[in-house]
Design an enzyme around this catalytic site. Structure first.
Site, mmCIF file in Angstrom:
data_model
loop_
_atom_site.group_PDB
_atom_site.id
_atom_site.type_symbol
_atom_site.label_atom_id
_atom_site.label_comp_id
_atom_site.label_asym_id
_atom_site.label_seq_id
_atom_site.Cartn_x
_atom_site.Cartn_y
_atom_site.Cartn_z
ATOM 1 N N LYS A 63 -2.680 -31.544 2.907
ATOM 2 C CA LYS A 63 -3.922 -30.997 2.346
ATOM 3 C C LYS A 63 -4.833 -30.563 3.490
ATOM 4 O O LYS A 63 -4.989 -31.303 4.466
ATOM 5 C CB LYS A 63 -4.597 -32.069 1.483
ATOM 6 N N SER B 33 -9.098 -31.720 -6.821
ATOM 7 C CA SER B 33 -9.164 -30.736 -5.765
ATOM 8 C C SER B 33 -7.833 -30.518 -5.045
ATOM 9 O O SER B 33 -7.663 -29.493 -4.385
ATOM 10 C CB SER B 33 -10.199 -31.163 -4.719
ATOM 11 N N SER C 7 -9.073 -36.380 -7.761
ATOM 12 C CA SER C 7 -8.474 -35.216 -7.094
ATOM 13 C C SER C 7 -7.008 -35.360 -6.698
ATOM 14 O O SER C 7 -6.399 -34.376 -6.267
ATOM 15 C CB SER C 7 -9.271 -34.859 -5.829
#
Lengths: 95, 494
Positions: B77, B158, B182
């Site tokens: 990420k 997210s 998320s």
């Protein structure tokens, strides 16, 4: 409570975010919607309840007060948008 | 195809020399070449670095010195700092930023031999539930509604890029972070597994901070065992993060097959908001039946402050964000917009560098912390936090874990839920309380809705008892036998 345009400008100033006049009305609507929704917390009786600041239940650890890093000015400055020698450069602050 | 392997099976294949780390990495780079222009799961792809890491893994495998993740290709990420590789947090303000240091979590994955394919997309600064707020464009969910290949669905957020990359077989697993859901919500939307461990289990050092008392790193992968394998590498005490827990990391993977015989599983009665879809209610009931059949006892419990979780979160998280994001001022790193004086430089830099959702949250956070409002908002939210934690502590006196749906709906279409911020926030209604209380939560793909979209079930556990969470998740996974595949994936470009 409801935020008026002057308060929106004040919050923007505190946040150091430039807000154009044309953006104020939209921000006012959005922030008031969020704050209005948050008001539901007023239903809860929180008298005698201790505040909780975090998910960690342990005490914060202490460490030795010693220099453990440093001497990497070039690495630190490598991402600077502007520099002057070994310093970050900004517009003139003091006349 | 090589891209279809689980991490556990790929590790075995690499050790048996059935295929090389280079071949496995190349297969994933081909999938990224074919799919990423459409899915947009990666902001940055690093093929040369990945192949170099794969060659190092092949040497270590040949020498019999390979780490547990040697040659396993992962997506990282783009919130984890990676030394020498651009790290953007999906924000314009960090778009030029190349970290001079490595996050602890990614350093540990490297130590264990993992291959990094690139940096995956996310909502800007991890603020969002749809991946629509990324400054690098939205991510497309590789799943499609049955018979409808046209409608673009969101991957959740997210960690939408991480979840989409793993679902579409553009990585075997990925790192992710979870501040209000998320990891778990995108895992559920993309038909994969993901765990937010206990607060303090993974170091936050080198993870771009959003809300420091809620942020926690964790893995997403295609099954529960793979999540356990990745978490074993990512977790552990780190003196560089003062909230990192100095608690031994158990063998999570060993817990996955432990079963649920004799466990008490709580069903929180407050997780049935008005309008919860009948399909999700039915899947939840099915989950209870599976666990009962495996020997668990199902117990009704009450978490009375559940409904206040989101409002509490939307005070605490913006407050912490307004403080954390104060560092982006155009002076030491990141993008700068010149101004006529220093104050003007700050204001113009931040106006141009942050997107609308980030600005809203900074402003809400600034307001709730400002003089005269602190007690009414922030202090009240902290007291609610005590009550929400107390709900869980009370429940865990009688049960070993909780079973809930992960999300109130399946993946929605891009553009839906965008009318007002609060509608989007409601996505996290079932996940957010775990962050407020700091407890672990795992999402496991458990079934499909009527339109053929994946739905997840969530298992919540006691602090630092991820083992029980994995055991329950493993049982759900075996009973569900979830084998459906996304419409778009490596080899199926649509």
């Amino acid at each position: 409570m409801s935020l008026d345009p002057a308060t929106i400008r004040r919050i923007a100033k505190l946040s150091r975010i430039r807000v154009e006049d044309a953006e104020v009305a939209k921000l006012q609507t959005e922030l008031n919607a969020i704050l209005g929704w948050i008001e539901q917390l007023n239903e809860v009786d929180v008298s005698d309840i201790e505040p909780l600041s975090g998910g960690a239940t342990m005490a914060l650890p202490m460490r030795e007060d010693v220099v453990s890093d440093g001497g990497i000015a070039e690495k630190v400055l490598a991402n600077a948008p502007d520099r002057a020698g070994e310093f970050f450069a900004v517009p003139k602050v003091v006349e | 195809m090589l891209t279809d392997f689980s991490i556990a099976a790929a590790a075995k294949g690499l050790r048996n020399r059935a295929f090389s780390a280079r071949e496995l990495t190349q297969a994933h780079l081909h999938a990224i070449d074919a799919l990423n222009p459409r899915i947009n799961a990666y902001i940055t792809v690093t093929p040369e670095l990945a192949l170099a890491q794969a060659d190092t893994a092949d040497k270590a495998l040949a020498a019999g010195e390979a780490g547990p993740l040697a040659g396993i290709p992962l997506a990282i990420k783009d919130l984890f700092c990676t030394e020498g590789v651009r790290t953007t947090a999906a924000s314009k303000i960090l778009s030029p930023f190349i970290p001079p240091y490595e996050s602890t979590v990614t350093a540990q994955l490297k130590r264990d031999g993992a291959v990094f394919l690139g940096k995956s997309n996310l909502d800007e600064f991890a603020m969002g539930s749809s991946n629509m707020t990324s400054a690098f464009g939205p991510v497309e969910n590789p799943w499609k509604r049955r018979g409808d290949d046209d409608t673009i669905l969101v991957p959740g957020g997210s960690s939408g890029g991480s979840a989409a990359a793993v679902a579409a077989r553009m990585a075997l697993g990925a790192t992710a972070t979870d501040t209000g859901g998320s990891i778990r919500q995108p895992a559920s939307f993309c038909g994969i597994a993901g765990i937010k461990p206990t607060y303090g289990r993974c170091s936050r050092y080198g993870v771009v901070a959003f809300a420091s008392s809620l942020d926690q790193a964790g893995p997403v992968a295609r099954n529960v065992e793979d999540c356990a394998i990745l978490l074993n590498s990512m977790a552990g005490y780190d003196p560089k993060d003062s909230t990192s827990a100095n608690i031994a990391v158990p063998d999570f993977a060993a817990a996955v097959g432990r079963g649920v015989k004799g466990l008490k599983i709580g069903i929180p009665r407050e997780y049935r908001p008005e309008g919860l879809s009948a399909e999700i209610e039915a899947l939840w009931q099915q989950g209870m039946a599976w666990l009962r059949d495996e020997g668990a006892e199902i117990v009704d419990v009450s978490l009375p402050h559940t409904k206040y979780g989101l409002a509490t979160y939307y005070i605490v998280a913006p407050a912490e964000a307004s403080s954390n994001l104060a560092r982006y001022d155009g002076v030491r790193f990141g993008a700068r917009v010149e101004g006529h004086d220093l104050g003007d430089l700050y204001e113009r830099t931040r106006a141009a560098g942050f997107g609308a959702e980030v600005k809203r949250r900074i402003m809400i956070g600034t307001y709730v912390l400002s003089a005269g409002y602190y007690d009414a908002y922030y202090l009240r939210a902290q007291k609610l936090r005590t009550l929400i934690l107390r709900d869980f502590t009370d429940a865990f006196r009688t049960v070993d874990a909780l079973l809930t749906p992960t999300t109130p709906t399946a993946a929605f279409a891009a553009g839906e839920n965008m009318d007002d911020p609060v509608t989007m926030y409601l996505n996290d209604i079932f996940t957010v309380t775990a962050n407020i209380a700091g407890i672990p939560g795992l999402s496991v793909p458990a079934g499909l809705d009527g339109k053929g979209l994946p739905l997840g079930l969530q298992i919540l556990g006691r602090p630092f008892d991820e083992e029980t969470v994995f055991a329950v998740g493993g049982s759900i996974e075996r009973a569900a036998g979830f084998a459906a595949l996304p419409r778009i994936r490596a080899g199926v470009a649509l």
